[in-house]
Motif scaffolding. Structure first.
Motif, PDB file in Angstrom:
ATOM      1  N   GLY A  93       1.439  -5.748   7.560  1.00  7.43           N
ATOM      2  CA  GLY A  93       0.373  -6.162   6.668  1.00  7.43           C
ATOM      3  C   GLY A  93      -0.573  -5.028   6.354  1.00  7.43           C
ATOM      4  O   GLY A  93      -1.412  -4.680   7.151  1.00  7.43           O
ATOM      5  N   GLN A  94      -0.392  -4.458   5.206  1.00 11.35           N
ATOM      6  CA  GLN A  94      -1.287  -3.399   4.731  1.00 11.35           C
ATOM      7  C   GLN A  94      -2.113  -3.951   3.586  1.00 11.35           C
ATOM      8  O   GLN A  94      -1.633  -4.728   2.776  1.00 11.35           O
ATOM      9  CB  GLN A  94      -0.464  -2.199   4.248  1.00 11.35           C
ATOM     10  CG  GLN A  94       0.433  -1.596   5.299  1.00 11.35           C
ATOM     11  CD  GLN A  94      -0.351  -1.001   6.438  1.00 11.35           C
ATOM     12  OE1 GLN A  94      -1.414  -0.423   6.256  1.00 11.35           O
ATOM     13  NE2 GLN A  94       0.174  -1.142   7.647  1.00 11.35           N
ATOM     14  N   ARG A  95      -3.357  -3.538   3.528  1.00 11.96           N
ATOM     15  CA  ARG A  95      -4.229  -3.987   2.451  1.00 11.96           C
ATOM     16  C   ARG A  95      -4.146  -2.991   1.295  1.00 11.96           C
ATOM     17  O   ARG A  95      -4.292  -1.789   1.483  1.00 11.96           O
ATOM     18  CB  ARG A  95      -5.662  -4.104   2.954  1.00 11.96           C
ATOM     19  CG  ARG A  95      -6.515  -5.008   2.084  1.00 11.96           C
ATOM     20  CD  ARG A  95      -7.835  -5.324   2.730  1.00 11.96           C
ATOM     21  NE  ARG A  95      -7.793  -6.319   3.772  1.00 11.96           N
ATOM     22  CZ  ARG A  95      -7.763  -7.632   3.581  1.00 11.96           C
ATOM     23  NH1 ARG A  95      -7.729  -8.104   2.367  1.00 11.96           N
ATOM     24  NH2 ARG A  95      -7.769  -8.464   4.589  1.00 11.96           N
ATOM     25  N   SER A  96      -3.911  -3.514   0.101  1.00 10.69           N
ATOM     26  CA  SER A  96      -3.828  -2.670  -1.095  1.00 10.69           C
ATOM     27  C   SER A  96      -5.239  -2.280  -1.535  1.00 10.69           C
ATOM     28  O   SER A  96      -6.219  -2.868  -1.083  1.00 10.69           O
ATOM     29  CB  SER A  96      -3.117  -3.423  -2.223  1.00 10.69           C
ATOM     30  OG  SER A  96      -3.973  -4.413  -2.755  1.00 10.69           O
ATOM     31  N   PRO A  97      -5.345  -1.307  -2.454  1.00 10.70           N
ATOM     32  CA  PRO A  97      -6.671  -0.936  -2.954  1.00 10.70           C
ATOM     33  C   PRO A  97      -7.410  -2.111  -3.611  1.00 10.70           C
ATOM     34  O   PRO A  97      -8.631  -2.130  -3.667  1.00 10.70           O
ATOM     35  CB  PRO A  97      -6.367   0.157  -3.983  1.00 10.70           C
ATOM     36  CG  PRO A  97      -5.070   0.740  -3.547  1.00 10.70           C
ATOM     37  CD  PRO A  97      -4.303  -0.404  -2.948  1.00 10.70           C
ATOM     38  N   MET A  98      -6.669  -3.103  -4.085  1.00  9.26           N
ATOM     39  CA  MET A  98      -7.283  -4.277  -4.701  1.00  9.26           C
ATOM     40  C   MET A  98      -7.626  -5.358  -3.675  1.00  9.26           C
ATOM     41  O   MET A  98      -8.114  -6.422  -4.031  1.00  9.26           O
ATOM     42  CB  MET A  98      -6.336  -4.860  -5.760  1.00  9.26           C
ATOM     43  CG  MET A  98      -6.054  -3.899  -6.900  1.00  9.26           C
ATOM     44  SD  MET A  98      -7.531  -3.445  -7.823  1.00  9.26           S
ATOM     45  CE  MET A  98      -7.919  -4.984  -8.605  1.00  9.26           C
ATOM     46  N   GLY A  99      -7.340  -5.095  -2.401  1.00  3.99           N
ATOM     47  CA  GLY A  99      -7.689  -6.041  -1.353  1.00  3.99           C
ATOM     48  C   GLY A  99      -6.617  -7.050  -1.003  1.00  3.99           C
ATOM     49  O   GLY A  99      -6.825  -7.904  -0.150  1.00  3.99           O
ATOM     50  N   LYS A 100      -5.465  -6.962  -1.641  1.00  4.02           N
ATOM     51  CA  LYS A 100      -4.372  -7.884  -1.331  1.00  4.02           C
ATOM     52  C   LYS A 100      -3.578  -7.353  -0.149  1.00  4.02           C
ATOM     53  O   LYS A 100      -3.439  -6.153   0.031  1.00  4.02           O
ATOM     54  CB  LYS A 100      -3.447  -8.054  -2.536  1.00  4.02           C
ATOM     55  CG  LYS A 100      -4.119  -8.737  -3.702  1.00  4.02           C
ATOM     56  CD  LYS A 100      -3.129  -8.955  -4.823  1.00  4.02           C
ATOM     57  CE  LYS A 100      -3.813  -9.672  -5.975  1.00  4.02           C
ATOM     58  NZ  LYS A 100      -2.876  -9.965  -7.046  1.00  4.02           N
ATOM     59  N   ILE A 101      -3.059  -8.282   0.632  1.00  8.24           N
ATOM     60  CA  ILE A 101      -2.242  -7.884   1.775  1.00  8.24           C
ATOM     61  C   ILE A 101      -0.787  -7.874   1.359  1.00  8.24           C
ATOM     62  O   ILE A 101      -0.285  -8.838   0.786  1.00  8.24           O
ATOM     63  CB  ILE A 101      -2.451  -8.846   2.962  1.00  8.24           C
ATOM     64  CG1 ILE A 101      -3.884  -8.756   3.462  1.00  8.24           C
ATOM     65  CG2 ILE A 101      -1.472  -8.527   4.080  1.00  8.24           C
ATOM     66  CD1 ILE A 101      -4.221  -9.737   4.545  1.00  8.24           C
TER      67      ILE A 101
END
Length: 122
Positions: A93-101
């Motif tokens: 689970g990595q968080r994208s720059p837009m905040g999505k996992i």
């Protein structure tokens, strides 16, 4: 609690190992570590096992280590269910720059198909 930790050599899975071992020591959990072949990791199963053993020894905990063959996601789900585990733990689970996992394919399969409780360690 009877806990199955799936580990495939990614940094996320090593973080899950560390946190799961800490919890197992504190809660006296019965821990089994399942080493799977992760196509996104360059680590060999032997290298993963060495790192797992080092972590277990440093925490002075006795845990079973199993090598799981076949499709990683389905093999972990099958093992969790047939082995009577209470919880299946995975790293990811990595968080994208837009905040999505975003999660990897193995974790996604396990989350969508396991009838056991799945803990995703980020």
């Amino acid at each position: 609690m009877k806990v199955l930790l799936g580990i495939g050599g990614s940094e996320d899975s090593y973080q899950a190992l560390e946190r799961t071992v800490e919890r197992a020591v504190a809660a006296d959990d019965d821990l089994t570590v399942a080493i799977v072949e992760n196509p996104n990791s360059e680590a060999t199963p032997e290298e993963i096992e060495t790192r797992v053993r080092e972590q277990l020894e440093s925490a002075a905990i006795d845990a079973e280590i199993r090598h799981v063959e076949g499709d990683p996601g389905s093999s972990l789900v099958d093992l969790a269910e047939s082995g009577g585990f209470d919880q299946l733990v995975l790293g990811g689970g990595q968080r994208s720059p837009m905040g999505k996992i975003s999660i990897g394919g193995i974790a996604e399969f396990v989350l969508l198909n396991s009838h056991k409780t799945v803990k995703l360690v980020r």
